[in-house]
Design an enzyme around this catalytic site. Structure first.
Site, PDB file in Angstrom:
ATOM      1  N   GLY A   1       8.156  -3.574  13.515  1.00 57.13           N
ATOM      2  CA  GLY A   1       7.116  -4.234  14.292  1.00 57.13           C
ATOM      3  C   GLY A   1       7.536  -5.628  14.699  1.00 57.13           C
ATOM      4  O   GLY A   1       8.603  -6.120  14.319  1.00 57.13           O
TER       5      GLY A   1
ATOM      6  N   ALA B   1       4.046  -1.914   5.589  1.00 61.48           N
ATOM      7  CA  ALA B   1       4.268  -3.338   5.313  1.00 61.48           C
ATOM      8  C   ALA B   1       4.173  -4.207   6.567  1.00 61.48           C
ATOM      9  O   ALA B   1       4.467  -5.397   6.510  1.00 61.48           O
ATOM     10  CB  ALA B   1       5.629  -3.534   4.658  1.00 61.48           C
TER      11      ALA B   1
ATOM     12  N   ARG C   1      -1.233 -15.357  -8.826  1.00 60.19           N
ATOM     13  CA  ARG C   1      -0.834 -15.337 -10.232  1.00 60.19           C
ATOM     14  C   ARG C   1       0.285 -16.339 -10.507  1.00 60.19           C
ATOM     15  O   ARG C   1       0.346 -16.934 -11.594  1.00 60.19           O
ATOM     16  CB  ARG C   1      -0.431 -13.920 -10.635  1.00 60.19           C
ATOM     17  CG  ARG C   1      -1.622 -12.962 -10.625  1.00 60.19           C
ATOM     18  CD  ARG C   1      -1.241 -11.538 -10.963  1.00 60.19           C
ATOM     19  NE  ARG C   1      -2.425 -10.677 -10.943  1.00 60.19           N
ATOM     20  CZ  ARG C   1      -2.411  -9.363 -11.204  1.00 60.19           C
ATOM     21  NH1 ARG C   1      -1.275  -8.770 -11.497  1.00 60.19           N
ATOM     22  NH2 ARG C   1      -3.538  -8.678 -11.168  1.00 60.19           N
TER      23      ARG C   1
ATOM     24  N   HIS D   1      -5.780  -8.673   4.300  1.00 62.57           N
ATOM     25  CA  HIS D   1      -4.525  -9.405   4.142  1.00 62.57           C
ATOM     26  C   HIS D   1      -4.432 -10.348   5.335  1.00 62.57           C
ATOM     27  O   HIS D   1      -3.818 -10.053   6.359  1.00 62.57           O
ATOM     28  CB  HIS D   1      -3.327  -8.446   4.117  1.00 62.57           C
ATOM     29  CG  HIS D   1      -2.006  -9.155   4.075  1.00 62.57           C
ATOM     30  ND1 HIS D   1      -1.673 -10.055   3.086  1.00 62.57           N
ATOM     31  CD2 HIS D   1      -0.931  -9.113   4.905  1.00 62.57           C
ATOM     32  CE1 HIS D   1      -0.456 -10.524   3.308  1.00 62.57           C
ATOM     33  NE2 HIS D   1       0.011  -9.972   4.406  1.00 62.57           N
TER      34      HIS D   1
END
Length: 306
Positions: free
Chosen positions: A79, A118, A153, A175
């Site tokens: 992409g 992804a 995290r 996202h």
């Protein structure tokens, strides 16, 4: 024999391939496909040379869509890349065209494994894959907010002075810029993280998580290593049938979109989505995310036909 096909040999695809080569993943074969065949062949040759220093032999080659017939996972990383000043949603129309071409070729094959997506905008491209492939929702997985959760995290581990693997906190939703942190279910050990993080710090952490991709793109032009590791970990969960939890982008049958939520992953793909006990504010934030994704899906729905 576990076979991974990677479509798109850019920064993300090749970081993923390199992570597979240098991990304990039970992968036997990696096939690279790219619209630029020379690029795929060059990357395959480079990885083959690197494999001589690896602890495990993995067959690596440049291939074509026929290689998907026997693939366990097809990971689409192809992409248009997000450029400086662009948001992930700026890429929608460009990448829908790319995915229509890819899925059309895949639909001609016997591929019956698991899709791993992804490409940005992630939730939209996961939905596009689901609709064009007509696969069961459990077999279409977007990387979702897995990377955003890893970023969270990492930040919390520095603040709390604890190993990030012992931080149990999630970024959920889109996202993208409307994603949010599920603070009400954030712990390290059995300790609620909110006992240690005040509201100003919460807002600063969320900003840093959301802004991470923009900062990295502005400084080096792309993000690749973090997402490569996330894709490798999701692949491990599938191939090892580990029933591990990741904040992937999955199809929500009630919302009728793909959105980032914690889900259990195994050899069948998505075993189940975990329903979080959100507080009132978090429910509002999740609705904002879903409304944003729905509006983007609505804008492209008529284009999801051959």
């Amino acid at each position: 024999m576990n076979k991974i096909v990677i479509i798109g040999c850019g920064n993300v695809g090749m970081s993923y391939a390199y992570c597979l080569l240098n991990s304990n993943c039970i992968v036997d074969e990696i096939v690279l496909i790219d619209i630029n065949k020379d690029k795929a062949e060059g990357e395959a040759l480079d990885l083959i040379h690197a494999s001589a220093c690896s602890n495990k032999f993995i067959k690596i080659k440049a291939g074509d869509y026929n290689d998907c017939n026997t693939a366990d996972i097809v990971c689409i990383c192809a992409g248009k890349n997000q450029k400086k000043g662009e948001t992930r949603t700026d890429l929608i129309d460009k990448n829908v065209v790319v995915f229509k071409s890819i899925i059309k070729e895949l639909n001609k094959t016997l591929f019956n494994g698991i899709f791993l997506i992804a490409t940005n905008p992630l939730d939209i491209m996961t939905y596009v894959t689901l609709k064009l492939s007509k696969f069961k929702p459990c077999k279409v997985i977007g990387s979702g907010t897995t990377l955003d959760t890893a970023r969270l995290r990492s930040i919390l581990s520095e603040i709390l002075k604890i190993n990030p693997k012992n931080v149990h906190a999630y970024v959920i939703g889109e996202h993208g810029d409307s994603e949010f942190i599920n603070w009400s279910n954030a712990f390290f050990g059995s300790n609620p993280i909110l006992n240690y993080i005040d509201e100003n710090s919460q807002n600063e952490i969320l900003f840093n998580v959301r802004n991470s991709a923009y900062e990295i793109i502005n400084k080096k032009g792309n993000t690749s290593y973090g997402i490569g590791m996330c894709l490798k970990n999701i692949t491990n969960a599938i191939l090892q049938n580990s029933n591990s939890i990741f904040t992937i982008s999955a199809y929500d049958k009630n919302l009728k979109i793909c959105i980032g939520m914690p889900a259990i992953i195994n050899k069948s793909g998505i075993r189940e989505i975990i329903n979080l006990n959100l507080n009132k504010d978090e429910k509002t934030l999740l609705k904002n995310c879903s409304d944003k994704i729905k509006s983007m899906v609505k804008a492209i729905e008529n284009n999801l036909k051959y």
